[in-house]
Scaffold this motif. Sequence first.
Motif, mmCIF file in Angstrom:
data_model
loop_
_atom_site.group_PDB
_atom_site.id
_atom_site.type_symbol
_atom_site.label_atom_id
_atom_site.label_comp_id
_atom_site.label_asym_id
_atom_site.label_seq_id
_atom_site.Cartn_x
_atom_site.Cartn_y
_atom_site.Cartn_z
ATOM 1 N N TYR A 66 0.821 -1.199 0.000
ATOM 2 C CA TYR A 66 0.000 0.000 0.000
ATOM 3 C C TYR A 66 0.857 1.251 0.000
ATOM 4 N N ARG A 67 0.358 2.254 -0.672
ATOM 5 C CA ARG A 67 1.042 3.537 -0.713
ATOM 6 C C ARG A 67 0.056 4.650 -0.417
ATOM 7 N N LYS A 69 -0.204 9.044 -0.426
ATOM 8 C CA LYS A 69 0.431 10.193 -1.047
ATOM 9 C C LYS A 69 0.205 11.410 -0.175
ATOM 10 N N SER A 76 5.130 9.948 -2.588
ATOM 11 C CA SER A 76 4.506 8.660 -2.334
ATOM 12 C C SER A 76 5.134 8.033 -1.096
ATOM 13 N N ILE A 77 4.303 7.526 -0.218
ATOM 14 C CA ILE A 77 4.771 6.966 1.048
ATOM 15 C C ILE A 77 4.390 5.497 1.094
ATOM 16 N N LEU A 78 5.388 4.655 1.140
ATOM 17 C CA LEU A 78 5.179 3.211 1.112
ATOM 18 C C LEU A 78 4.857 2.684 2.508
ATOM 19 N N GLU A 80 5.036 -0.558 4.198
ATOM 20 C CA GLU A 80 5.713 -1.784 3.809
ATOM 21 C C GLU A 80 4.950 -3.043 4.190
#
Length: 85
Positions: A66-67, A69, A76-78, A80
């Motif tokens: 999932y990401r 924003k 974009s922020i992952l 993990e």
Amino acid sequence: MELPAEINIKDFAYITRRRLRDEQGEPKGEVFLWRRKGEEEFNYRLKCPYCGTEEESTVILKRRPYRLKCSNCERSILIEKLVHK
Ligand SMILES: [Zn+2]
């Protein structure tokens, strides 16, 4: 950041809380991401590790990883890994 007071853990399909690191690996940000049972949308509270903006919103996430924003710097922020409860 605090989780909303109305949260009851048994109502969740997914929930995760993670520190987020910037480019230098410093844990500058944080995210809470959760989805209640029976709901399609995820809710999140995010502190962007890149610009420090804090926001709360909802998003539909379909595929892992999932990401999210950031609405301010648009990075974009992952996310993990999600913990399945
Ligand atoms: Zn940002």
